[in-house]
Design a protein around this motif. Structure first.
Motif, PDB file in Angstrom:
ATOM      1  N   THR A 142       0.817  -1.214   0.000  1.00 42.93           N
ATOM      2  CA  THR A 142       0.000   0.000   0.000  1.00 42.93           C
ATOM      3  C   THR A 142       0.853   1.268   0.000  1.00 42.93           C
ATOM      4  N   GLU A 143       1.948   1.270   0.741  1.00 45.91           N
ATOM      5  CA  GLU A 143       2.788   2.474   0.810  1.00 45.91           C
ATOM      6  C   GLU A 143       3.471   2.765  -0.520  1.00 45.91           C
ATOM      7  N   GLU A 144       3.926   1.719  -1.217  1.00 46.87           N
ATOM      8  CA  GLU A 144       4.533   1.909  -2.533  1.00 46.87           C
ATOM      9  C   GLU A 144       3.496   2.390  -3.547  1.00 46.87           C
ATOM     10  N   ILE A 145       2.320   1.807  -3.488  1.00 46.24           N
ATOM     11  CA  ILE A 145       1.241   2.215  -4.391  1.00 46.24           C
ATOM     12  C   ILE A 145       0.835   3.660  -4.098  1.00 46.24           C
ATOM     13  N   ALA A 146       0.858   4.042  -2.831  1.00 52.45           N
ATOM     14  CA  ALA A 146       0.526   5.426  -2.459  1.00 52.45           C
ATOM     15  C   ALA A 146       1.492   6.409  -3.114  1.00 52.45           C
ATOM     16  N   LYS A 147       2.760   6.048  -3.202  1.00 55.14           N
ATOM     17  CA  LYS A 147       3.737   6.917  -3.869  1.00 55.14           C
ATOM     18  C   LYS A 147       3.394   7.086  -5.347  1.00 55.14           C
ATOM     19  N   VAL A 148       2.991   5.992  -5.972  1.00 55.61           N
ATOM     20  CA  VAL A 148       2.611   6.053  -7.389  1.00 55.61           C
ATOM     21  C   VAL A 148       1.352   6.897  -7.556  1.00 55.61           C
ATOM     22  N   PHE A 149       0.378   6.703  -6.677  1.00 56.00           N
ATOM     23  CA  PHE A 149      -0.854   7.501  -6.742  1.00 56.00           C
ATOM     24  C   PHE A 149      -0.538   8.991  -6.608  1.00 56.00           C
ATOM     25  N   LYS A 150       0.352   9.332  -5.691  1.00 53.83           N
ATOM     26  CA  LYS A 150       0.730  10.740  -5.513  1.00 53.83           C
ATOM     27  C   LYS A 150       1.412  11.276  -6.764  1.00 53.83           C
ATOM     28  N   LEU A 151       2.291  10.470  -7.355  1.00 49.74           N
ATOM     29  CA  LEU A 151       2.965  10.872  -8.586  1.00 49.74           C
ATOM     30  C   LEU A 151       1.963  11.136  -9.703  1.00 49.74           C
ATOM     31  N   LEU A 152       0.915  10.303  -9.763  1.00 47.45           N
ATOM     32  CA  LEU A 152      -0.096  10.449 -10.806  1.00 47.45           C
ATOM     33  C   LEU A 152      -1.146  11.503 -10.466  1.00 47.45           C
ATOM     34  N   GLY A 153      -1.121  12.009  -9.240  1.00 53.02           N
ATOM     35  CA  GLY A 153      -2.051  13.057  -8.845  1.00 53.02           C
ATOM     36  C   GLY A 153      -3.366  12.566  -8.281  1.00 53.02           C
ATOM     37  N   TYR A 154      -3.418  11.323  -7.821  1.00 54.61           N
ATOM     38  CA  TYR A 154      -4.650  10.766  -7.262  1.00 54.61           C
ATOM     39  C   TYR A 154      -4.575  10.722  -5.737  1.00 54.61           C
ATOM     40  N   PRO A 155      -5.712  10.873  -5.074  1.00 55.78           N
ATOM     41  CA  PRO A 155      -5.719  10.771  -3.607  1.00 55.78           C
ATOM     42  C   PRO A 155      -5.461   9.328  -3.168  1.00 55.78           C
ATOM     43  N   THR A 156      -4.678   9.177  -2.123  1.00 54.03           N
ATOM     44  CA  THR A 156      -4.277   7.838  -1.684  1.00 54.03           C
ATOM     45  C   THR A 156      -5.389   7.081  -0.957  1.00 54.03           C
ATOM     46  N   HIS A 157      -6.416   7.778  -0.516  1.00 52.59           N
ATOM     47  CA  HIS A 157      -7.500   7.066   0.168  1.00 52.59           C
ATOM     48  C   HIS A 157      -8.334   6.206  -0.798  1.00 52.59           C
ATOM     49  N   LEU A 158      -8.069   6.303  -2.093  1.00 54.72           N
ATOM     50  CA  LEU A 158      -8.783   5.496  -3.080  1.00 54.72           C
ATOM     51  C   LEU A 158      -8.146   4.128  -3.318  1.00 54.72           C
ATOM     52  N   ILE A 159      -6.975   3.877  -2.758  1.00 57.72           N
ATOM     53  CA  ILE A 159      -6.241   2.643  -3.055  1.00 57.72           C
ATOM     54  C   ILE A 159      -7.044   1.400  -2.694  1.00 57.72           C
TER      55      ILE A 159
END
Length: 117
Positions: A30-47
């Motif tokens: 989840t933490e690695e995916i959160a970094k990718v989501f942030k890079l792409l501009g998406y909120p991390t609570h959607l993971i």
């Protein structure tokens, strides 16, 4: 078993493995995916909700019971993969290939589902 049925099950099986694999990563890393989501501009609570939706979508495709629900599952996965491909293209992070392959598999599966099942 005819050729269309074989192609359908290969495409649907590979698509299922790709989607379930990515959903598993959403839970496990989840933490690695959160970094990718942030890079792409998406909120991390959607993971986690996206991971759950991916799993439910694949389960719906494989069960193939309620036709309207199956159509919604295909549509949801289509938009998820299309937006993923677009986001990776915009970010130019070199991760677009998996989304495009999954989109092609999804379209093959969708186009053959009524002929096969």
């Amino acid at each position: 078993m005819n050729t269309q049925k074989i192609i359908y099950w290969i495409a649907t099986g590979l698509l299922s493995l790709m989607i379930l694999g990515s959903a598993t990563l959403y839970f496990v890393q989840t933490e690695e995916i959160a970094k990718v989501f942030k890079l792409l501009g998406y909120p991390t609570h959607l993971i986690i909700p996206i991971a759950v939706a991916k799993i439910l979508g694949i389960l719906t495709l494989l069960r193939n019971r309620e036709q309207k629900l199956v159509e919604w599952a295909y549509a949801g996965l289509f938009f998820e993969l299309l937006l993923a491909a677009f986001s990776h293209w915009q970010a130019q992070d070199g991760e677009i290939a998996a989304s495009l392959v999954a989109l092609v598999l999804l379209m093959i599966s969708y186009n053959l589902k009524n002929k096969v099942r």
